[in-house]
Design a protein around this motif. Structure first.
Motif, PDB file in Angstrom:
ATOM      1  N   ALA A 186     -23.767   8.084  -6.372  1.00 21.65           N
ATOM      2  CA  ALA A 186     -22.536   8.817  -6.051  1.00 21.65           C
ATOM      3  C   ALA A 186     -21.338   7.889  -6.178  1.00 21.65           C
ATOM      4  O   ALA A 186     -21.451   6.669  -5.994  1.00 21.65           O
ATOM      5  CB  ALA A 186     -22.602   9.394  -4.639  1.00 21.65           C
ATOM      6  N   TYR A 188     -17.547   6.641  -4.918  1.00 17.52           N
ATOM      7  CA  TYR A 188     -16.754   6.558  -3.684  1.00 17.52           C
ATOM      8  C   TYR A 188     -15.341   6.111  -4.032  1.00 17.52           C
ATOM      9  O   TYR A 188     -15.135   5.164  -4.801  1.00 17.52           O
ATOM     10  CB  TYR A 188     -17.375   5.560  -2.710  1.00 17.52           C
ATOM     11  CG  TYR A 188     -18.561   6.113  -1.928  1.00 17.52           C
ATOM     12  CD1 TYR A 188     -18.430   6.505  -0.603  1.00 17.52           C
ATOM     13  CD2 TYR A 188     -19.802   6.256  -2.539  1.00 17.52           C
ATOM     14  CE1 TYR A 188     -19.512   7.025   0.098  1.00 17.52           C
ATOM     15  CE2 TYR A 188     -20.887   6.773  -1.851  1.00 17.52           C
ATOM     16  CZ  TYR A 188     -20.739   7.155  -0.538  1.00 17.52           C
ATOM     17  OH  TYR A 188     -21.807   7.683   0.162  1.00 17.52           O
ATOM     18  N   GLY A 194     -17.666  10.950  -3.411  1.00 20.28           N
ATOM     19  CA  GLY A 194     -17.210  11.929  -4.386  1.00 20.28           C
ATOM     20  C   GLY A 194     -18.376  12.518  -5.155  1.00 20.28           C
ATOM     21  O   GLY A 194     -19.400  12.894  -4.559  1.00 20.28           O
ATOM     22  N   GLN A 195     -18.217  12.557  -6.445  1.00 21.85           N
ATOM     23  CA  GLN A 195     -19.198  13.210  -7.307  1.00 21.85           C
ATOM     24  C   GLN A 195     -20.536  12.466  -7.320  1.00 21.85           C
ATOM     25  O   GLN A 195     -20.590  11.237  -7.349  1.00 21.85           O
ATOM     26  CB  GLN A 195     -18.638  13.283  -8.735  1.00 21.85           C
ATOM     27  CG  GLN A 195     -19.591  13.911  -9.754  1.00 21.85           C
ATOM     28  CD  GLN A 195     -19.024  13.858 -11.161  1.00 21.85           C
ATOM     29  OE1 GLN A 195     -17.941  13.319 -11.381  1.00 21.85           O
ATOM     30  NE2 GLN A 195     -19.756  14.426 -12.115  1.00 21.85           N
ATOM     31  N   SER A 196     -21.608  13.239  -7.304  1.00 26.10           N
ATOM     32  CA  SER A 196     -22.959  12.680  -7.468  1.00 26.10           C
ATOM     33  C   SER A 196     -23.431  12.985  -8.882  1.00 26.10           C
ATOM     34  O   SER A 196     -23.083  14.015  -9.459  1.00 26.10           O
ATOM     35  CB  SER A 196     -23.932  13.305  -6.464  1.00 26.10           C
ATOM     36  OG  SER A 196     -23.555  12.985  -5.137  1.00 26.10           O
ATOM     37  N   PHE A 197     -24.237  12.098  -9.441  1.00 25.08           N
ATOM     38  CA  PHE A 197     -24.743  12.339 -10.789  1.00 25.08           C
ATOM     39  C   PHE A 197     -26.104  11.695 -10.974  1.00 25.08           C
ATOM     40  O   PHE A 197     -26.566  10.905 -10.123  1.00 25.08           O
ATOM     41  CB  PHE A 197     -23.747  11.862 -11.859  1.00 25.08           C
ATOM     42  CG  PHE A 197     -23.160  10.511 -11.600  1.00 25.08           C
ATOM     43  CD1 PHE A 197     -23.748   9.363 -12.099  1.00 25.08           C
ATOM     44  CD2 PHE A 197     -21.999  10.381 -10.843  1.00 25.08           C
ATOM     45  CE1 PHE A 197     -23.198   8.125 -11.864  1.00 25.08           C
ATOM     46  CE2 PHE A 197     -21.446   9.138 -10.599  1.00 25.08           C
ATOM     47  CZ  PHE A 197     -22.046   8.005 -11.108  1.00 25.08           C
TER      48      PHE A 197
END
Length: 261
Positions: A186, A188, A194-197
């Protein structure tokens, strides 16, 4: 001259002599009988002794058999314990300790946690970690320095990413965590997740050692021996960290602002 002819009357025993002879025979018979009884008694005693010895031998054999059975049970138990220890030795890193490795296997403690940045210098990232009160070993790389976090308990890795992006305002980092062989990645920014991928997305844009560390293929010590720059934030104090920041900070043209290399 005396008459030498045999006199049949002289071969006859008198009644007294006959009785004495019979008495002698009876005594011999009595003695033989007593001797026979004694012999029988001895044989009976010998038989009883032999039986007793046989019983004792049987008891000894039974005890030996029982002891042997117990020994076999102990051997089996010991063999199972050895097999378990041997199996655990294949998955437990001795340098981490059994309890720590077990916590990692159960997911109570992260096995590995990395903070990936766009900074090129391991020294600069170590200085930022020291100012953020984060314990980490920082590895330099052209594609971005990486901090190998030491506090892996609970949400320690997430807290470190939040603290680092709060202290160094405006710097975005990627946190990669391996818990019980499950990888989580993720971004930060400003102290917030923020976004996880997916991990493969991270691995394609970071140094190869990032993937190797996350999967346990390589260790930090092995990277050191391969010549990677590794700086431990614990080896810096506050003043040293500030001096490193000053060394990496250059004034912009015309005195306008500053940038960090």
């Amino acid at each position: 001259m005396a008459d030498d002819k045999f006199d049949p009357d002289e071969s006859h025993f008198s009644d007294e002599e006959l009785e004495a002879a019979l008495a002698g025979f009876e005594k011999e018979f009595a003695d033989d009988s007593a001797s026979g009884d004694a012999s029988d008694a001895d044989k009976t005693a010998d038989a009883a002794s032999a039986k007793s010895d046989s019983g004792a031998n049987d008891d000894t054999a039974d005890k030996a058999s029982a002891d042997s059975g117990q020994s076999m049970t102990d051997d089996v138990t010991g063999s199972v314990a050895d097999a378990v220890n041997e199996a655990m030795a294949d998955v437990v890193d001795p340098s981490l300790g059994f309890d720590n490795e077990l916590a990692g296997l159960l997911g109570n403690k992260a096995k590995v946690a990395l903070i990936v940045t766009r900074l090129a210098s391991a020294e600069l990232l170590a200085a930022f970690c020291q100012l953020s009160d984060i314990s980490a070993a920082c590895i330099g790389a052209n594609q971005g320095a990486v901090a190998v976090l030491k506090n892996l308990d609970g949400d320690g890795p997430e807290a470190a990413a939040k603290d680092l992006t709060t202290v160094v305002s405006g710097m975005a980092v990627i946190l990669a965590v391996n818990r019980a062989d499950k990888l989580e990645v993720a971004m930060y920014v400003q102290g917030e997740a923020g976004q996880s991928f997916a991990p493969p997305v991270l691995f394609t844009s970071t140094p190869r050692f990032v993937e190797d560390l996350m999967l346990g293929i390589v260790t930090l010590n092995q990277l050191k021996t391969q010549g990677f720059e590794v700086v431990d934030s614990a080896g810096l104090d506050h003043d040293q960290a500030m001096q490193i920041l000053a060394n990496h900070t250059k004034r912009g043209r015309g005195g306008r602002g500053s940038r960090i290399e």
